[in-house]
Design a protein around this motif. Structure first.
Motif, PDB file in Angstrom:
ATOM      1  N   VAL A 259       0.857  -1.180   0.000  1.00 11.54           N
ATOM      2  CA  VAL A 259       0.000   0.000   0.000  1.00 11.54           C
ATOM      3  C   VAL A 259       0.897   1.234   0.000  1.00 11.54           C
ATOM      4  O   VAL A 259       1.787   1.362   0.840  1.00 11.54           O
ATOM      5  CB  VAL A 259      -0.937   0.019   1.236  1.00 11.54           C
ATOM      6  N   ALA A 260       0.657   2.128  -0.941  1.00 11.49           N
ATOM      7  CA  ALA A 260       1.452   3.357  -1.051  1.00 11.49           C
ATOM      8  C   ALA A 260       1.071   4.338   0.051  1.00 11.49           C
ATOM      9  O   ALA A 260      -0.069   4.335   0.539  1.00 11.49           O
ATOM     10  CB  ALA A 260       1.233   3.991  -2.425  1.00 11.49           C
ATOM     11  N   PRO A 261       2.012   5.204   0.436  1.00 10.14           N
ATOM     12  CA  PRO A 261       1.756   6.163   1.515  1.00 10.14           C
ATOM     13  C   PRO A 261       0.578   7.099   1.263  1.00 10.14           C
ATOM     14  O   PRO A 261      -0.075   7.526   2.211  1.00 10.14           O
ATOM     15  CB  PRO A 261       3.052   6.970   1.601  1.00 10.14           C
ATOM     16  N   LEU A 262       0.288   7.413   0.014  1.00  7.96           N
ATOM     17  CA  LEU A 262      -0.837   8.306  -0.282  1.00  7.96           C
ATOM     18  C   LEU A 262      -2.147   7.784   0.285  1.00  7.96           C
ATOM     19  O   LEU A 262      -3.056   8.555   0.566  1.00  7.96           O
ATOM     20  CB  LEU A 262      -0.983   8.506  -1.796  1.00  7.96           C
ATOM     21  N   GLU A 263      -2.230   6.477   0.475  1.00 11.49           N
ATOM     22  CA  GLU A 263      -3.469   5.877   0.954  1.00 11.49           C
ATOM     23  C   GLU A 263      -3.601   5.887   2.475  1.00 11.49           C
ATOM     24  O   GLU A 263      -4.691   5.647   2.981  1.00 11.49           O
ATOM     25  CB  GLU A 263      -3.594   4.445   0.439  1.00 11.49           C
ATOM     26  N   PHE A 264      -2.510   6.163   3.206  1.00 10.94           N
ATOM     27  CA  PHE A 264      -2.625   6.076   4.661  1.00 10.94           C
ATOM     28  C   PHE A 264      -1.913   7.176   5.438  1.00 10.94           C
ATOM     29  O   PHE A 264      -2.199   7.374   6.624  1.00 10.94           O
ATOM     30  CB  PHE A 264      -2.144   4.707   5.167  1.00 10.94           C
ATOM     31  N   ILE A 265      -1.006   7.919   4.837  1.00 12.09           N
ATOM     32  CA  ILE A 265      -0.229   8.905   5.597  1.00 12.09           C
ATOM     33  C   ILE A 265      -1.100  10.021   6.163  1.00 12.09           C
ATOM     34  O   ILE A 265      -0.926  10.427   7.313  1.00 12.09           O
ATOM     35  CB  ILE A 265       0.931   9.477   4.751  1.00 12.09           C
ATOM     36  N   GLN A 266      -2.045  10.524   5.387  1.00 17.07           N
ATOM     37  CA  GLN A 266      -2.885  11.613   5.893  1.00 17.07           C
ATOM     38  C   GLN A 266      -3.645  11.177   7.143  1.00 17.07           C
ATOM     39  O   GLN A 266      -3.686  11.905   8.133  1.00 17.07           O
ATOM     40  CB  GLN A 266      -3.858  12.098   4.831  1.00 17.07           C
ATOM     41  N   LEU A 267      -4.216   9.985   7.124  1.00 20.04           N
ATOM     42  CA  LEU A 267      -4.916   9.486   8.304  1.00 20.04           C
ATOM     43  C   LEU A 267      -3.945   9.281   9.458  1.00 20.04           C
ATOM     44  O   LEU A 267      -4.257   9.607  10.610  1.00 20.04           O
ATOM     45  CB  LEU A 267      -5.656   8.183   7.985  1.00 20.04           C
ATOM     46  N   ALA A 268      -2.765   8.774   9.155  1.00 17.57           N
ATOM     47  CA  ALA A 268      -1.757   8.596  10.204  1.00 17.57           C
ATOM     48  C   ALA A 268      -1.391   9.933  10.836  1.00 17.57           C
ATOM     49  O   ALA A 268      -1.225  10.024  12.054  1.00 17.57           O
ATOM     50  CB  ALA A 268      -0.518   7.912   9.628  1.00 17.57           C
ATOM     51  N   GLU A 269      -1.278  10.983  10.021  1.00 13.52           N
ATOM     52  CA  GLU A 269      -0.998  12.330  10.542  1.00 13.52           C
ATOM     53  C   GLU A 269      -2.143  12.803  11.435  1.00 13.52           C
ATOM     54  O   GLU A 269      -1.923  13.299  12.538  1.00 13.52           O
ATOM     55  CB  GLU A 269      -0.799  13.321   9.388  1.00 13.52           C
ATOM     56  N   GLU A 270      -3.373  12.673  10.937  1.00 12.48           N
ATOM     57  CA  GLU A 270      -4.539  13.175  11.663  1.00 12.48           C
ATOM     58  C   GLU A 270      -4.748  12.475  13.002  1.00 12.48           C
ATOM     59  O   GLU A 270      -5.205  13.089  13.959  1.00 12.48           O
ATOM     60  CB  GLU A 270      -5.792  13.021  10.800  1.00 12.48           C
ATOM     61  N   THR A 271      -4.440  11.189  13.061  1.00 12.01           N
ATOM     62  CA  THR A 271      -4.681  10.415  14.279  1.00 12.01           C
ATOM     63  C   THR A 271      -3.483  10.375  15.220  1.00 12.01           C
ATOM     64  O   THR A 271      -3.590   9.871  16.328  1.00 12.01           O
ATOM     65  CB  THR A 271      -5.052   8.957  13.923  1.00 12.01           C
ATOM     66  N   GLY A 272      -2.341  10.890  14.764  1.00 11.87           N
ATOM     67  CA  GLY A 272      -1.135  10.835  15.581  1.00 11.87           C
ATOM     68  C   GLY A 272      -0.373   9.527  15.438  1.00 11.87           C
ATOM     69  O   GLY A 272       0.705   9.366  16.024  1.00 11.87           O
ATOM     70  N   LEU A 273      -0.891   8.586  14.658  1.00 10.90           N
ATOM     71  CA  LEU A 273      -0.184   7.321  14.443  1.00 10.90           C
ATOM     72  C   LEU A 273       1.130   7.526  13.696  1.00 10.90           C
ATOM     73  O   LEU A 273       2.005   6.660  13.733  1.00 10.90           O
ATOM     74  CB  LEU A 273      -1.075   6.345  13.663  1.00 10.90           C
ATOM     75  N   ILE A 274       1.281   8.672  13.064  1.00  6.76           N
ATOM     76  CA  ILE A 274       2.511   8.958  12.322  1.00  6.76           C
ATOM     77  C   ILE A 274       3.730   8.935  13.242  1.00  6.76           C
ATOM     78  O   ILE A 274       4.835   8.611  12.798  1.00  6.76           O
ATOM     79  CB  ILE A 274       2.405  10.310  11.565  1.00  6.76           C
ATOM     80  N   LEU A 275       3.535   9.240  14.512  1.00  5.29           N
ATOM     81  CA  LEU A 275       4.661   9.229  15.445  1.00  5.29           C
ATOM     82  C   LEU A 275       5.204   7.810  15.615  1.00  5.29           C
ATOM     83  O   LEU A 275       6.412   7.586  15.550  1.00  5.29           O
ATOM     84  CB  LEU A 275       4.249   9.820  16.794  1.00  5.29           C
ATOM     85  N   ALA A 276       4.314   6.856  15.816  1.00  2.00           N
ATOM     86  CA  ALA A 276       4.754   5.467  15.975  1.00  2.00           C
ATOM     87  C   ALA A 276       5.282   4.916  14.654  1.00  2.00           C
ATOM     88  O   ALA A 276       6.280   4.186  14.637  1.00  2.00           O
ATOM     89  CB  ALA A 276       3.600   4.610  16.496  1.00  2.00           C
ATOM     90  N   ILE A 277       4.636   5.247  13.553  1.00  4.28           N
ATOM     91  CA  ILE A 277       5.109   4.799  12.241  1.00  4.28           C
ATOM     92  C   ILE A 277       6.500   5.377  11.981  1.00  4.28           C
ATOM     93  O   ILE A 277       7.408   4.673  11.527  1.00  4.28           O
ATOM     94  CB  ILE A 277       4.118   5.184  11.125  1.00  4.28           C
ATOM     95  N   GLY A 278       6.668   6.650  12.282  1.00  6.03           N
ATOM     96  CA  GLY A 278       7.963   7.302  12.093  1.00  6.03           C
ATOM     97  C   GLY A 278       9.057   6.658  12.920  1.00  6.03           C
ATOM     98  O   GLY A 278      10.190   6.491  12.448  1.00  6.03           O
TER      99      GLY A 278
END
Length: 167
Positions: free
Chosen positions: A82-101
């Protein structure tokens, strides 16, 4: 059911901006369900460590490979990559981007550590994207330094790139 549908329309109107009017549409519920499902799958992906890096070479003017850029992909158990375009925005909005990062940085450091022992890759730099939320997170720099130290990586070997969304 009527109040639930009215709430959905109200939240849609609020998210669209001040003074907006929205009527309930079945697509609103479908979008909310899809978003909730994606968020749950992202949380599970973190636990199962389904995020992977693919490497794109970075070359200098003479065509010499001087490094690579780590491109994030989600190795979904049923959907495949799955390409980032499909999930990064949601990850940013929910704060999950911190754990993914954090997982991405750990993958990058493990990769660089493995490359140290191989002559063909021992001098390569690895670039990874960092989101604005990561940059503003407390102890971000300390966490990066700790990872580099734990894996015996020189700081100059890891390039942190600011994502396009922060610009």
């Amino acid at each position: 059911e009527l109040l639930k549908r009215a709430d959905l329309a109200m939240y849609q109107a609020k998210s669209d901006g001040r003074g907006m009017l929205r009527f309930y549409e079945p697509g609103i519920q479908a979008a909310i369900n899809a978003r909730a499902r994606l968020e749950a799958e992202l949380r599970a992906a973190l636990v199962r460590e389904e995020f992977v890096l693919y490497f794109q070479p970075q070359v200098d003017g003479s065509g010499q490979c001087i490094g690579v850029e780590g491109l994030l992909r989600w190795n979904h158990p049923t959907r495949g990559l799955v390409a980032p375009l499909e999930f990064i925005q949601l990850a940013e909005e929910t704060g999950l981007i911190l754990a993914i990062g954090r997982q991405v940085l750990a993958i990058a450091c493990v990769t660089l550590q493995r490359w140290l022992s191989q002559p063909a890759t021992s001098r390569l730099r690895l670039a990874v994207n960092v989101s604005p939320r990561q940059l503003h997170a407390p102890n971000f720099a300390v966490g990066v330094r700790t990872l580099l130290s734990e894996h015996g990586i020189e700081p100059t070997r890891l390039n942190l790139e600011i994502t396009e969304s922060s610009l």
